[in-house]
Design a protein around this motif. Structure first.
Motif, short mmCIF file in Angstrom:
data_model
loop_
_atom_site.label_atom_id
_atom_site.label_comp_id
_atom_site.label_asym_id
_atom_site.label_seq_id
_atom_site.Cartn_x
_atom_site.Cartn_y
_atom_site.Cartn_z
N ASN A 34 52.72 30.53 31.49
CA ASN A 34 53.48 30.12 32.66
C ASN A 34 52.61 30.24 33.91
OD1 ASN A 34 53.56 32.84 33.65
ND2 ASN A 34 55.32 33.26 32.36
N THR A 112 58.53 21.62 28.89
CA THR A 112 58.43 22.63 29.96
C THR A 112 59.80 22.91 30.56
OG1 THR A 112 58.14 21.05 31.75
CG2 THR A 112 56.16 21.71 30.57
N TYR A 126 57.12 27.24 32.69
CA TYR A 126 56.78 27.67 31.34
C TYR A 126 56.43 26.42 30.52
CZ TYR A 126 58.88 32.19 32.51
OH TYR A 126 59.17 33.40 33.09
#
Length: 302
Positions: A34, A112, A126
């Protein structure tokens, strides 16, 4: 109109509500990591994050480090990122903090989501690599968000704003009650001062002889104190009786208004703060492949 929007409109999600509400949906993926982003939403925002994390992974791969595998557990309570073997939780992303979720159309393996960190309040993107389930995972997060928002409303979330307004009114009422008590005390002190200035040691008001007009009235004077005076040979009135102020009642003798005695159950400050935070998160909505999921169905758009 994209696929996610059609699923939202038709309510034909791929999982049953019970699976996400009472259990969770597990997925296996590789975790690229991340990184902090400047905005909570936006395709360009996640594209920059993906490029950055992919570059970092290439460097680590050249150093002999493998991309770690993780297990995602998706439910109405959030997205947990765990070690698939030990089941240790590395990250726990609550759904009301997730503002953007998408699978990469140029790279079908990548998906994501952006989540606001609970401690730093920074927006973190992330990034994951899933060979077969990238799009499915994205849609599952969207379905979980939809169910979580409905559960929030059913559990009293729609009354959060009302309770906030009631709390503000209650604080204002308390301020007025305090001001009311102070004014009562000042009035009492003023009455006592008048008695000391115009009263005798026995407490009776002294008789003052003043000239009168043809109607036997005391002429008006702007400097004359506004206190009762007696005509000649008149019996003095009894001294005024001053009662101690009753702080439990207002100037009109009514009980102070307490809105919480007739409202819904009150929440402790920490719980109320959490509800406020959840409300703001759900109001922001989840952007899923260009679709906005928010509290107002009129805000849904492609």
């Amino acid at each position: 109109m994209n696929r996610a929007f059609n699923r939202k409109r038709d309510k034909t999600w791929m999982h049953t509500p019970e699976a996400l509400a009472k259990h969770y949906i597990p997925y296996n993926a590789k975790f690229l990591g991340n990184t902090e982003v400047e905005a909570p939403k936006g395709t360009e925002v996640v594209e920059d994050a993906v490029r950055k994390l992919k570059f970092q992974r290439h460097i680590k791969k050249s150093e002999g480090q493998k991309v770690p595998k993780v297990e995602l557990q998706i439910s109405i309570y959030g997205v947990k990122i765990l070690d698939p073997k030990t089941k240790d939780v590395h990250h726990n992303c609550q759904l009301h903090r997730i503002s953007f979720c998408a699978d990469d159309k140029t790279d079908k393996r990548i998906f994501t989501f952006i989540c606001k960190d609970s401690e730093s309040n920074k927006h973190l993107c992330y990034v994951f690599d899933s060979e077969k389930c990238a799009e499915e995972i994205t849609l599952t997060i969207g379905q979980a968000f939809d169910l979580a928002y409905k559960k929030f409303l059913e559990s009293g979330g729609k009354d959060v704003e009302t309770r906030k307004q009631i709390g503000t009114l209650q604080r204002r009422i308390q301020e007025l009650e305090t001001e009311n008590s102070e004014l009562k005390k000042q009035l009492q002190d003023f009455e006592e001062q008048l008695m000391m200035v115009h009263g005798s040691p026995a407490g009776s008001i002294s008789i003052q002889t003043q000239s009168t007009d043809v109607f036997d009235m005391v002429p008006f004077s702007p400097v004359t104190p506004l206190v009762p005076t007696q005509a000649n040979n008149a019996s003095p009135p009894p001294p005024p009786t001053t009662l101690p102020p009753d702080i439990s009642k207002d100037l009109f003798g009514a009980e102070p208004f307490d809105p919480f005695t007739c409202a819904s159950a009150d929440f402790p400050p920490d719980i109320q703060s959490k509800l406020d935070e959840m409300q703001e998160g759900f109001k922001m909505g989840l952007t899923l492949e260009g679709t906005i999921f928010s509290l107002d169905p009129l805000d849904e758009r492609c």
